[in-house]
Design an enzyme around this catalytic site. Structure first.
Site, short mmCIF file in Angstrom:
data_model
loop_
_atom_site.label_atom_id
_atom_site.label_comp_id
_atom_site.label_asym_id
_atom_site.label_seq_id
_atom_site.Cartn_x
_atom_site.Cartn_y
_atom_site.Cartn_z
N SER A 31 36.08 8.80 38.72
CA SER A 31 35.83 8.06 37.93
C SER A 31 34.28 7.64 38.31
CB SER A 31 36.92 6.89 37.71
OG SER A 31 36.57 6.31 36.65
N ASP A 33 50.41 22.25 20.20
CA ASP A 33 51.12 22.67 21.71
C ASP A 33 51.15 24.25 21.48
OD1 ASP A 33 52.66 23.44 23.69
OD2 ASP A 33 54.35 22.03 23.02
N ASP A 85 48.29 27.73 22.68
CA ASP A 85 47.96 28.73 23.62
C ASP A 85 49.24 29.69 23.96
OD1 ASP A 85 49.80 26.77 24.50
OD2 ASP A 85 49.16 26.74 26.58
N ASP A 117 41.97 12.88 29.16
CA ASP A 117 41.41 11.59 29.78
C ASP A 117 41.26 10.69 28.61
OD1 ASP A 117 40.13 9.68 31.08
OD2 ASP A 117 39.60 11.11 32.81
N HIS A 149 43.46 10.05 33.14
CA HIS A 149 42.12 9.49 33.90
C HIS A 149 42.63 9.68 35.34
CE1 HIS A 149 38.33 7.96 34.53
NE2 HIS A 149 38.83 6.73 35.16
#
Ligand SMILES: [Ca+2]
Length: 516
Positions: free
Chosen positions: A184, A253, A256, A403, A442
């Site tokens: 951060s 979802d 991929d 994040d 985060h």
């Protein structure tokens, strides 16, 4: 015989990089370090701390630590500076011969005792600073432009050079390697060190770097304005945010090729909140009103100049809206629950010197240009890392694709900017690797695997020349690992090999990403 056996045990117990026997001089008595005369630095105390004998200020609980020498100091590189820092040197039997500086979170003006403890338990001598002020409020910068520079980059540098000298004088030799580890704001500090002070560290870990801090402040402002009514009431509440995350994950979802509850790369997710629009006559938490649809779209799109449409700051990714109940597990803490734009004090105290500034008057073109000219020390966005590369430095950046605080696209943008400046991917991967973590929040947490040992990977790179191609991350629930996955060196992505458990890292390979 007993003596030889004891000597053998001693050798076996010394960490790989400890060379206590090679020390140029025996370690000095810790308390004598108070007499050091480092320019612009006052040593306030030097104390020998017994094992288990340290309780951080403000805490009631003693930390489990090896015996160490605790040095408390204040640096005053300017007459307005008051940079407190501590240096901890573990006892010679424990010291691994290396130094690790640790970073801070938010605008937090306090010593990072927990991070220092983590470093020292691994054998490191360590240092942390309060960055030159006390507390998480930006009001410290009011009338104190030098303190803003201390926070921006100077405090970490001064802490680093001073800590190296303290360690030299405490042990009789310099640390063999120096590392910096932060997330951060600590990630911002980490990139700032690589850019501004390339000689400070051999290896740097930057997690979720908040390094584009000036534009992030404009991004917080733009996002707050996008998600609040004219009277300041929030347009997006917890049930709506949770609905957005659930719907975005459901929509993307499988992008991929693997339905695992995770959006692999939100840049490829085009989920449109308009698909959740309330039917006429309905207005409840199961759908979005027109203003809510617009608010969510603007969060994803990012902050743009209202005048020209020019992008100012990237948006937040689909999947970051609310992946958990707490405010930090989504947009609530820094955006939707905030009573005013987060860090609005940067405008009031750092920039316009007007405590009663009305943030609604801030101009996204002229005021941004003014900010980037006036407080460049508050950002670390230089893509020229040639001096750091030349001195053999290694940089490892990681960030979570979900994040909700520092948009992960900023780390990708920085990496791609460095690639451009440094001559492409191979020339960049020589010394700088980026690891994106699908479903990570985060710095930690989130639905995706989010625990991994970046420091160990960096040690291998710096000390053995083994560059990390992947970091194995785990996600635990109730103390039990429920999933492991490789995080791949960007731009590669983890793909299921097609057999075995999707919760086992070994069943995944790092491969080139699909064409755009
Ligand atoms: Ca998936």
């Amino acid at each position: 015989m007993i003596r030889r056996l004891f000597a053998g045990m001693l050798v076996a117990s010394i960490p790989l990089f400890a060379h206590a026997s090679l020390a140029a001089a025996p370690p000095v008595d810790c308390t004598t370090l108070v007499a050091l005369t480092i320019p612009e630095v006052t040593i306030n105390a030097a104390t020998s701390v017994a094992a288990g004998g340290f309780t951080p200020p403000g805490s009631q609980t003693a930390m489990t630590l090896p015996p160490f020498c605790r040095v408390e100091a204040t640096a005053r590189p300017t007459s307005d500076s008051e940079i407190k820092f501590e240096v901890w040197i573990p006892s010679s039997e424990v010291w691994n011969g290396k130094f690790q500086g640790v970073g801070n979170g938010g605008y937090m003006g306090s010593i990072s005792y927990a991070a220092m403890a983590t470093a020292m338990r691994r054998g490191y001598a360590t240092a942390s600073t309060d960055t030159g002020h006390t507390g998480d409020d930006v009001i410290f910068g009011q009338g104190h432009p030098e303190k803003v520079i201390d926070f921006g980059h100077r405090a970490i540098h001064v802490m680093t050079t001073s800590a190296k000298l303290v360690i030299r004088n405490a042990t009789g030799r310099f640390a063999e390697r120096s590392y910096f580890v932060g997330c951060s704001s600590g990630g911002h500090q980490a990139l700032s060190e690589a850019q501004r002070y390339p000689d400070d560290y051999d290896g740097i870990v930057a997690g979720a770097p908040a390094n584009d801090r000036i534009r992030q402040t404009f991004g917080f402002l733009g996002s707050w304005l996008a998600t609040h009514a004219a009277d300041g009431s929030p347009l997006l509440t917890q049930p709506t945010l949770a609905l957005l995350t659930k719907s975005a994950v459901a929509a993307c979802d499988a992008n991929d090729g693997l339905k695992d509850g995770l959006i692999d790369d939100p840049r490829r997710c085009t989920f449109n909140p308009a698909t959740l629009a309330c039917p006429a006559g309905t207005d409840d938490a199961s759908c979005l009103t027109p203003v809510q649809v617009t608010a969510a779209q603007r969060m994803y799109e990012g902050t743009k100049s209202p005048r020209t449409g020019r992008p100012i700051y990237t948006g937040w990714p689909r999947g970051s809206e609310s992946f958990g109940e707490s405010a930090i597990q989504g947009w609530r803490q820094y955006i939707t629950d905030a009573r005013e734009p987060s860090r609005v004090g940067v405008f009031k105290y750092f920039l316009f010197h007007n405590p009663s500034l009305d943030f609604r008057t801030i101009d996204f073109d002229r005021d941004l240009a003014y900010a980037e000219q006036q407080i460049p020390h508050l950002a670390a966005v230089d893509t020229n890392l040639a001096p750091f590369k030349r001195r053999g430095g290694k940089l490892l950046v990681y960030t979570g694709w979900a994040d909700p605080v520092v948009p992960p696209q900023t780390a990708v943008a920085y990496y791609e900017g460095v690639m451009k400046t440094m001559g492409g991917l191979a020339a960049t991967q020589d010394f700088f690797r980026l690891f994106m973590a699908p479903g990570m929040g985060h710095c930690s947490g989130g639905p995706g695997p989010n625990q991994f040992d970046a420091v160990a990977a960096l040690e291998q790179w710096v000390e053995k020349g083994t560059a990390p191609t992947q970091l194995v991350a785990t996600r635990s629930s109730a103390g039990k690992v429920e999933r492991s996955r490789p995080l791949c060196a960007y731009p590669k992505v983890a793909r299921y090999k097609g057999a075995g458990s999707i919760d086992e890292a070994a069943n995944f390979a790092c491969v080139a990403p699909p064409a755009k």
